[in-house]
Design an enzyme around this catalytic site. Structure first.
Site: not given
Ligand SMILES: [Zn+2]
Length: 346
Positions: A13, A15, A41, A99, A136, A174, A247
């Site tokens: 995971h 970003h 995202n 996701k 999430h 997470h 994350d």
């Molecule tokens: Zn995240």
């Protein structure tokens, strides 16, 4: 001097963002990790296979030539996601997973899912073709206390999905609560969970030590110590249902230290060292490789990496740099409040 050699880890995971931040943060992950699942995202989000393939190219351009790294791409699930697009993207290998963000749950999640019923046909298709769903797991109802949103999501949404589509491979991402560890342990074998280094290292007091600490603010938010302990217990146990998803979520200092600061902890740089120390502190180094290199790959039906990394314990604490610089801007790098003696020696 103590040393351990382990299979090169994966980060399930991350970003990476885009543009200048992308360029700066990708090498922080590719230095130590074999693969990562990349979150969709962006602004605007990655909604289809074409956008995922273009984003993958932008990532590949900035991977240092010395690093052998594979980004695994995801699509941001909406109530309009096209099933045929998903199917062909999964079958030709361009997209790895989907996701699910409940609308409004975290950074750039405004286009997320409001009504789970509307996505059930997509989930059925994913179960048929073996495509994983990443979740999430928080409700977004403002009437639910922020510290209860994960538990309420499990009780009212996740349990429904797991019962309706038991063959769907799901990662509850997470996780932050004891409730999540218990649910995942008891649920069917297609449900697993990822855990971040910062949720293993910090409890919610870390948000308010002597004043407000915006760099410890993330979503799902840190929970009380009993929950942190349950996460540590799950991570170090070797249970195959729990694995690393950092994350790692970079935001510029000006966006964190603000009247309305962004959620996210940037932890890629020292993550492996910190986790090794954490497992050492728990006398569980024998299960480190399961948590960071094996369990996730097994959950996703992938082979583990052919490469290894060597961890070395020194007598002196590691000194961590505080910031990652991007032009004249910077990003704060996560470090825990315990000393770290381990380093990664390639
Ligand atoms: Zn995240």
């Amino acid at each position: 001097m103590e040393e351990i050699e382990i299979i090169k880890p994966d980060d399930w995971h991350v970003h990476f963002r885009d543009n200048e931040i992308l360029k700066a943060v990708v090498p922080e992950t590719t230095r130590h990790f074999a693969r990562s699942i990349v979150m969709p995202n962006l602004v605007p989000p990655i909604l289809n296979a074409k956008q995922a393939v273009e984003y993958k190219k932008r990532i590949e351009k900035v991977i240092p030539s010395t690093d052998n790294f594979e980004p695994l791409m995801t699509i941001y699930l909406t109530e309009e996601t096209n099933r045929d697009d998903l199917k062909s993207a999964y079958k030709n290998g361009s997209v790895f997973a989907v996701k699910l963000y409940p609308a409004g749950a975290t950074t750039n999640s405004e286009s997320g899912v409001k009504d789970i019923q509307k996505i059930m046909p997509v989930l059925e298709t994913m179960a048929e073709i073996g495509m994983p769903l990443l979740i999430h797991g928080e409700v977004t109802d403002p009437n639910i206390d922020i510290f209860d949103r994960e538990k309420v999501f499990i009780d009212t949404k996740l349990d429904f999905i797991c019962r309706e589509v038991p063959n769907l491979k799901i990662t509850l991402e997470h996780i932050t609560t004891q409730d999540a560890t218990l649910y995942v342990k008891e649920c069917n074998q297609n449900l697993a969970a990822s855990i971040t280094p910062h949720h293993l290292a910090l409890n919610r007091n870390a948000l308010f030590v002597g004043g407000i600490r915006p760099h410890n603010y993330c979503l799902p938010i840190l929970k009380r110590e009993t929950h942190r302990k349950a996460l540590v217990e799950a991570a170090v146990s070797g249970n195959p249902k729990f694995f690393l998803g950092t994350d790692t979520a970079p935001h510029l200092i000006k966006d964190k230290e603000s009247a309305c600061g962004c959620a996210g902890v940037f932890n890629a740089t020292y993550c492996i060292q910190i986790l090794t120390q954490l497992f050492d502190n728990e006398d569980s180094l024998q299960n480190l490789e399961k948590f960071i290199s094996k369990n996730g790959a097994n959950h996703y039906n992938l082979k583990t990496s052919n490469e290894t990394i060597l961890m070395v314990k020194s007598n002196e604490t590691s000194s961590f740099k505080e910031y990652l610089h991007i032009g004249n801007q910077k990003i704060k790098i996560f470090k825990p409040d315990f000393p770290v003696f381990w380093t990664v020696s390639k």
